[in-house]
Scaffold this motif. Structure first.
Motif, PDB file in Angstrom:
ATOM      1  N   ALA A  14     -67.953  22.477   0.705  1.00 25.99           N
ATOM      2  CA  ALA A  14     -68.222  21.311   1.539  1.00 25.99           C
ATOM      3  C   ALA A  14     -67.465  20.082   1.042  1.00 25.99           C
ATOM      4  N   ALA A  15     -67.396  19.912  -0.272  1.00 28.69           N
ATOM      5  CA  ALA A  15     -66.689  18.761  -0.830  1.00 28.69           C
ATOM      6  C   ALA A  15     -65.197  18.825  -0.523  1.00 28.69           C
ATOM      7  N   GLY A  16     -64.599  19.999  -0.699  1.00 31.25           N
ATOM      8  CA  GLY A  16     -63.176  20.132  -0.419  1.00 31.25           C
ATOM      9  C   GLY A  16     -62.846  19.864   1.031  1.00 31.25           C
ATOM     10  N   ARG A  17     -63.666  20.362   1.917  1.00 35.61           N
ATOM     11  CA  ARG A  17     -63.385  20.177   3.341  1.00 35.61           C
ATOM     12  C   ARG A  17     -63.628  18.732   3.765  1.00 35.61           C
ATOM     13  N   LEU A  18     -64.607  18.062   3.153  1.00 36.00           N
ATOM     14  CA  LEU A  18     -64.830  16.645   3.456  1.00 36.00           C
ATOM     15  C   LEU A  18     -63.590  15.825   3.097  1.00 36.00           C
ATOM     16  N   VAL A  19     -63.050  16.052   1.899  1.00 35.43           N
ATOM     17  CA  VAL A  19     -61.866  15.304   1.465  1.00 35.43           C
ATOM     18  C   VAL A  19     -60.668  15.632   2.356  1.00 35.43           C
ATOM     19  N   ASN A  20     -60.519  16.905   2.725  1.00 37.10           N
ATOM     20  CA  ASN A  20     -59.458  17.281   3.656  1.00 37.10           C
ATOM     21  C   ASN A  20     -59.522  16.458   4.935  1.00 37.10           C
ATOM     22  N   MET A  21     -60.707  16.315   5.475  1.00 38.30           N
ATOM     23  CA  MET A  21     -60.842  15.625   6.749  1.00 38.30           C
ATOM     24  C   MET A  21     -60.705  14.119   6.608  1.00 38.30           C
ATOM     25  N   LEU A  22     -60.970  13.578   5.419  1.00 41.98           N
ATOM     26  CA  LEU A  22     -60.671  12.168   5.185  1.00 41.98           C
ATOM     27  C   LEU A  22     -59.181  11.924   5.399  1.00 41.98           C
ATOM     28  N   GLY A  23     -58.358  12.806   4.833  1.00 39.13           N
ATOM     29  CA  GLY A  23     -56.920  12.702   5.054  1.00 39.13           C
ATOM     30  C   GLY A  23     -56.528  12.963   6.488  1.00 39.13           C
ATOM     31  N   ASN A  24     -57.210  13.917   7.121  1.00 36.55           N
ATOM     32  CA  ASN A  24     -56.902  14.233   8.523  1.00 36.55           C
ATOM     33  C   ASN A  24     -57.197  13.062   9.446  1.00 36.55           C
ATOM     34  N   GLY A  25     -58.138  12.212   9.050  1.00 33.00           N
ATOM     35  CA  GLY A  25     -58.428  11.036   9.859  1.00 33.00           C
ATOM     36  C   GLY A  25     -57.319  10.000   9.778  1.00 33.00           C
TER      37      GLY A  25
END
Length: 431
Positions: A14-25
């Motif tokens: 969950a942490a890795g995917r959250l950070v991924n999506m921060l960049g995706n935003g």
């Protein structure tokens, strides 16, 4: 509702995917305005984003095979490190004023390949980190984290572009790839088919195709999203920034995208609690709301209208996302799950490059407004097409129809032994 968080492997995921999506935003806003600043051409923007999507489509099946053979931690860490390198290169070119459309095309294509390797592994890992009865809340929590990251990323992207320029936004995206790679190093879950020998890539793909086509509801929904995603990508990613530049401004466009993601967060909280027998039917029907953003851009491009449409669309879209992830995880065997996801992604994404590249010339011929209205109509008809399938309407949610095999047997908060192959080890997915 939050029982999945008791499992350490799930928290790393969950942490890795959250950070991924921060960049995706941040990335779509920064890249869009970097290209517009460079040439001012919507056609060039469509080519750059289309190159990434095309490579993603071409390599996603290979990514599914890799994810069902190698430990998913290895795939996720490696792909995120490569993603950090490609985005750092784009940021350096923009910041130094040496960017050109051919260079941006090449780096976008490279990033699309990296994303194709990561996506099936990312999507297929969640069922390995929790017991079968927690798959729906686990998917909802993953989505909540990702959407929270997208809110911050979209808002940050709008501010960075407006204040210091798009190059810094691309640099932040590169940093998030690197941070996500660090988070994914904590995952120690092997794919159910890891170590499988004696089969070729073609045989693996054929086996995945058999699973994909054996269920009508799967391919009908994927076919519908082939059309829906192409229309949405062209309208939102290409025409959206151009319309925003001429109306509400770049900073406000970031707020609009953040508002949609805020709606997804609310939708995720709803999805955590919702219990219906025909979960997929509910999710597909909610996708009618996704057309609201394109209609707002076409008919009333104001901050109030677009933010409202974004929130409504976000709430609705999240119901589908959780319903789809849960349905797939409950009905597809674990050792073939990544390959089914890869066919899902191929079908869902294959027309996106066409939508992104074609929307510029069409808008130049008939205007942005009429183009957006046509795209919104295509989205509505795609949802109607999915709902005509009896299998889509009647599929029932319930206990997982497959054995996860590698899910932890108890909620003990512990660090798995690195040598334990059976220990539990999944942005945008980098979409």
């Amino acid at each position: 509702m939050f029982a999945p968080l008791r499992y350490a492997a799930f928290r790393y995921l969950a942490a890795g995917r959250l950070v991924n999506m921060l960049g995706n935003g941040v990335a779509p806003i920064a890249l869009a305005f970097a290209v517009l600043d460079l040439t001012g051409s919507v056609r060039d923007l469509g080519l750059v984003v289309g190159a990434r999507s095309l490579m993603n489509v071409l390599f996603v099946l290979f990514g599914g095979v890799v994810a069902d053979r190698l430990p998913r931690r290895v795939v996720l860490v490696g792909s995120n490190l490569l993603g950090a390198l490609t985005q750092a290169a784009v940021a350096a070119l923009v910041l130094t004023g040496t960017a050109s459309i051919p260079l941006l095309l090449a780096l976008s294509a490279a990033n699309g390949i990296v994303s194709a390797l990561a996506q099936p592994a990312s999507a297929a890992a969640t069922p390995q980190t929790v017991p079968p009865e927690l798959i729906q809340p686990a998917n909802a929590i993953i989505r909540l984290g990702m959407n929270t990251g997208m809110i911050g990323g979209a808002a940050l992207g709008g501010v960075l572009v407006a204040v210091v320029g798009p190059g810094w936004g691309l640099g932040i995206d590169a940093l998030t790839f690197a941070v996500a790679a660090v988070a994914f190093t904590g995952l120690r879950v092997a794919a159910p088919g890891a170590g499988r020998t004696g089969t070729s890539i073609v045989a693996d793909l054929r086996e995945g195709w058999t699973e994909f086509t054996a269920r009508t509801w799967v391919w009908v929904v994927v076919l519908g999203f082939m059309i829906l995603n192409a229309a949405l990508a062209g309208g939102l990613n290409v025409l959206g920034p151009a319309v925003a530049d001429a109306t509400i401004g770049r900073g406000a466009w970031g707020v609009v995208l953040a508002a949609e993601t805020a709606g997804m967060v609310v939708g995720g909280l709803i999805a955590l609690r919702i219990r219906v027998r025909r979960l997929l039917l509910l999710g597909v029907a909610c996708m009618f709301a996704e057309s609201l953003l394109l209609l707002g851009l076409a008919l009333a491009p104001t901050v109030v209208v677009l933010v409202t449409a974004g929130v409504a669309a976000g709430i609705a879209v999240e119901q589908f996302a959780v319903a789809w992830e849960t349905s797939i995880a409950q009905h597809i065997p674990a050792d073939r799950l990544a390959r089914v996801y890869s066919y899902d992604m191929l079908g869902s994404f294959v027309a996106i490059p066409l939508g992104q590249v074609a929307v510029g010339p069409v808008a130049a011929a008939i205007g942005n407004r009429d183009t957006l209205l046509i795209l919104a109509a295509l989205m509505v008809f795609s949802v109607l097409g999915m709902l005509t399938s009896r299998d889509v309407r009647r599929l029932q949610a319930g206990a997982a129809a497959r054995a996860t095999g590698t899910a932890p047997a108890d909620p003990v908060d512990r660090e798995p032994d690195p040598g334990d192959a059976a220990a539990p080890a999944e942005p945008p997915v980098r979409a």
